[in-house]
Design a protein around this motif. Structure first.
Motif, PDB file in Angstrom:
ATOM      1  N   THR A 103      47.334  26.857  45.209  1.00  0.00           N
ATOM      2  CA  THR A 103      46.491  26.567  44.047  1.00  0.00           C
ATOM      3  C   THR A 103      45.074  26.155  44.437  1.00  0.00           C
ATOM      4  O   THR A 103      44.248  25.928  43.551  1.00  0.00           O
ATOM      5  CB  THR A 103      47.118  25.466  43.172  1.00  0.00           C
ATOM      6  OG1 THR A 103      47.155  24.247  43.909  1.00  0.00           O
ATOM      7  CG2 THR A 103      48.512  25.846  42.726  1.00  0.00           C
ATOM      8  N   LYS A 104      44.788  26.056  45.728  1.00  0.00           N
ATOM      9  CA  LYS A 104      43.421  25.723  46.144  1.00  0.00           C
ATOM     10  C   LYS A 104      42.477  26.782  45.585  1.00  0.00           C
ATOM     11  O   LYS A 104      42.771  27.958  45.594  1.00  0.00           O
ATOM     12  CB  LYS A 104      43.321  25.656  47.658  1.00  0.00           C
ATOM     13  CG  LYS A 104      43.984  24.434  48.238  1.00  0.00           C
ATOM     14  CD  LYS A 104      43.781  24.343  49.720  1.00  0.00           C
ATOM     15  CE  LYS A 104      44.489  23.093  50.220  1.00  0.00           C
ATOM     16  NZ  LYS A 104      44.508  23.021  51.669  1.00  0.00           N
ATOM     17  N   ALA A 109      41.584  32.401  44.272  1.00  0.00           N
ATOM     18  CA  ALA A 109      42.189  33.248  45.313  1.00  0.00           C
ATOM     19  C   ALA A 109      43.286  34.125  44.713  1.00  0.00           C
ATOM     20  O   ALA A 109      43.421  35.297  45.083  1.00  0.00           O
ATOM     21  CB  ALA A 109      42.739  32.392  46.446  1.00  0.00           C
ATOM     22  N   PHE A 110      44.042  33.571  43.783  1.00  0.00           N
ATOM     23  CA  PHE A 110      45.074  34.340  43.084  1.00  0.00           C
ATOM     24  C   PHE A 110      44.433  35.500  42.326  1.00  0.00           C
ATOM     25  O   PHE A 110      44.927  36.633  42.350  1.00  0.00           O
ATOM     26  CB  PHE A 110      45.861  33.420  42.150  1.00  0.00           C
ATOM     27  CG  PHE A 110      46.846  34.112  41.262  1.00  0.00           C
ATOM     28  CD1 PHE A 110      47.871  34.873  41.777  1.00  0.00           C
ATOM     29  CD2 PHE A 110      46.744  33.978  39.884  1.00  0.00           C
ATOM     30  CE1 PHE A 110      48.795  35.508  40.947  1.00  0.00           C
ATOM     31  CE2 PHE A 110      47.656  34.610  39.044  1.00  0.00           C
ATOM     32  CZ  PHE A 110      48.680  35.366  39.576  1.00  0.00           C
ATOM     33  N   GLY A 111      43.324  35.242  41.656  1.00  0.00           N
ATOM     34  CA  GLY A 111      42.623  36.294  40.919  1.00  0.00           C
ATOM     35  C   GLY A 111      42.106  37.391  41.827  1.00  0.00           C
ATOM     36  O   GLY A 111      42.256  38.580  41.531  1.00  0.00           O
ATOM     37  N   PHE A 150      41.333  35.845  34.922  1.00  0.00           N
ATOM     38  CA  PHE A 150      42.789  35.781  34.776  1.00  0.00           C
ATOM     39  C   PHE A 150      43.377  34.703  35.691  1.00  0.00           C
ATOM     40  O   PHE A 150      44.120  33.825  35.235  1.00  0.00           O
ATOM     41  CB  PHE A 150      43.414  37.147  35.101  1.00  0.00           C
ATOM     42  CG  PHE A 150      44.914  37.133  35.104  1.00  0.00           C
ATOM     43  CD1 PHE A 150      45.629  37.176  33.926  1.00  0.00           C
ATOM     44  CD2 PHE A 150      45.619  37.039  36.303  1.00  0.00           C
ATOM     45  CE1 PHE A 150      47.022  37.139  33.928  1.00  0.00           C
ATOM     46  CE2 PHE A 150      47.003  37.006  36.318  1.00  0.00           C
ATOM     47  CZ  PHE A 150      47.707  37.047  35.126  1.00  0.00           C
ATOM     48  N   GLY A 151      43.066  34.750  36.974  1.00  0.00           N
ATOM     49  CA  GLY A 151      43.658  33.814  37.938  1.00  0.00           C
ATOM     50  C   GLY A 151      43.310  32.376  37.645  1.00  0.00           C
ATOM     51  O   GLY A 151      44.174  31.490  37.709  1.00  0.00           O
ATOM     52  N   ASP A 155      45.871  29.298  36.416  1.00  0.00           N
ATOM     53  CA  ASP A 155      45.951  28.004  37.084  1.00  0.00           C
ATOM     54  C   ASP A 155      45.650  26.855  36.128  1.00  0.00           C
ATOM     55  O   ASP A 155      46.364  25.853  36.111  1.00  0.00           O
ATOM     56  CB  ASP A 155      45.010  27.959  38.282  1.00  0.00           C
ATOM     57  CG  ASP A 155      45.196  26.682  39.077  1.00  0.00           C
ATOM     58  OD1 ASP A 155      46.242  26.555  39.749  1.00  0.00           O
ATOM     59  OD2 ASP A 155      44.318  25.806  39.003  1.00  0.00           O
ATOM     60  N   GLY A 156      44.607  27.004  35.321  1.00  0.00           N
ATOM     61  CA  GLY A 156      44.248  25.934  34.390  1.00  0.00           C
ATOM     62  C   GLY A 156      45.331  25.665  33.355  1.00  0.00           C
ATOM     63  O   GLY A 156      45.693  24.507  33.105  1.00  0.00           O
TER      64      GLY A 156
END
Length: 165
Positions: A103-104, A109-111, A150-151, A155-156
């Motif tokens: 989640t950093k 990073a996920f996006g 999106f990413g 997370d939010g």
């Protein structure tokens, strides 16, 4: 710091993640509509191309032995978009339970990973789009920005829902 969640934590993470993915899919659509309608490149030929989600819906319908009408194709494509968003959100939330370090960057990073793996690998590999190098840089930037939205939204929303008991 790795976690070892129990069954209840896993189920909750999947539900929260799927919900976050659905919300993020909606926010991504709003972002894309804003960029498409108000951006300087709104006459782009790429915008007129059939979306990969609609092509995927056509392919799924074919596997199921049916066809989509021109009227139902956009809704079926949206269903594919939201289903994929829910699956990706659930996957992210599950990964966050096992390895909170993912989640950093608040989902950025996920996006980026999602943009690269979907737009540049999976979608072309399945024949739902041309090879990534055939598209202009503006198309890649649009996809990257969309998936960052999106990413970070996944997370939010995931963080907010985890705080709710």
């Amino acid at each position: 710091m790795r976690c070892n969640p129990n069954h209840s934590d896993i189920s909750r993470a999947l539900l929260i993640g799927a919900t976050a993915g659905l919300a993020a899919s909606f926010v991504m659509n709003v972002f894309q509509d804003a960029v498409t309608h108000f951006g300087p490149d709104n006459d782009n030929d790429d915008a007129a191309a059939e979306p990969a989600t609609e092509k995927a819906a056509d392919d799924l319908a074919s596997v199921l032995g049916t066809t989509l009408s021109d009227e139902t194709r956009p809704a079926a494509g949206e269903a594919i978009h939201y289903l994929l968003g829910a699956v990706l959100g659930a996957t992210y939330a599950m990964a966050a339970e096992y390895e909170p370090g993912v989640t950093k960057g608040a989902g950025a990073a996920f996006g980026v990973t999602t943009a690269a793996m979907l737009d540049d690998v999976a979608v072309p590999a399945t024949g739902l789009s041309e090879a990534p190098w055939t598209f202009p840089a503006s198309t890649h930037l649009y996809g990257l920005a969309s998936h960052l939205v999106f990413g970070m939204t996944v997370d939010g929303v995931r963080r907010v829902l985890r705080r709710i008991r």
